[in-house]
Design an enzyme around this catalytic site. Structure first.
Site, short mmCIF file in Angstrom:
data_model
loop_
_atom_site.label_atom_id
_atom_site.label_comp_id
_atom_site.label_asym_id
_atom_site.label_seq_id
_atom_site.Cartn_x
_atom_site.Cartn_y
_atom_site.Cartn_z
N ALA A 235 -59.90 -4.27 -7.79
CA ALA A 235 -61.36 -4.33 -7.61
C ALA A 235 -61.94 -5.51 -8.37
O ALA A 235 -61.64 -5.72 -9.54
CB ALA A 235 -61.99 -3.03 -8.08
N GLU B 149 -48.24 -4.89 3.29
CA GLU B 149 -49.15 -5.21 2.20
C GLU B 149 -48.75 -4.41 0.96
O GLU B 149 -48.42 -3.23 1.06
CB GLU B 149 -50.58 -4.85 2.59
CG GLU B 149 -51.58 -5.10 1.49
CD GLU B 149 -53.00 -4.76 1.92
OE1 GLU B 149 -53.87 -4.76 1.04
OE2 GLU B 149 -53.24 -4.50 3.12
N HIS C 243 -54.41 -11.89 -1.24
CA HIS C 243 -55.78 -11.65 -0.79
C HIS C 243 -56.68 -12.38 -1.78
O HIS C 243 -56.42 -12.36 -2.98
CB HIS C 243 -56.12 -10.17 -0.83
CG HIS C 243 -55.41 -9.38 0.21
ND1 HIS C 243 -55.85 -8.15 0.61
CD2 HIS C 243 -54.29 -9.63 0.94
CE1 HIS C 243 -55.04 -7.68 1.53
NE2 HIS C 243 -54.08 -8.56 1.74
N THR D 219 -52.59 -7.52 -2.39
CA THR D 219 -54.02 -7.35 -2.55
C THR D 219 -54.46 -7.61 -4.00
O THR D 219 -53.64 -7.68 -4.91
CB THR D 219 -54.45 -5.94 -2.10
OG1 THR D 219 -55.87 -5.88 -2.06
CG2 THR D 219 -53.92 -4.86 -3.01
#
Length: 94
Positions: A48, A14, A74, A45
């Protein structure tokens, strides 16, 4: 545990999407080195709240093109509608 023995083990790596040209260059070197280990896939990923969504998808596409290994973004569903997610998936569908 017997059921686990029936399935081949696999692994993935990842990454965080790079934010600078320097980190982009480092990621490209890293992904090339890790690709030699033949992972099942790479994943990238989100920041936030989906703050790096575009960079995440750009990175996924770059990884696939440069290594030939599948890469998965993601998806953050926080603050997204079903329609938002469908648009994102349609935009980056193979």
């Amino acid at each position: 545990m017997e059921s686990q023995k029936k399935h081949k083990s696999g692994f993935s790596f990842e990454f965080f999407p790079p934010r600078t040209p320097e980190s982009t260059a480092r990621l490209q070197v890293t992904q090339e080195r890790l690709a030699k280990l033949k992972p099942e896939f790479f994943s990238v990923t989100y920041g936030a709240g989906g703050s790096t969504r575009e960079k995440t998808f750009e990175t996924v596409i770059d990884i696939r093109e440069k290594t030939g290994i599948n890469a998965a973004p993601h998806l953050s569903c926080v603050g997204s509608t079903k329609e938002d997610l469908q648009q994102v998936l349609a935009k980056y569908k193979e």
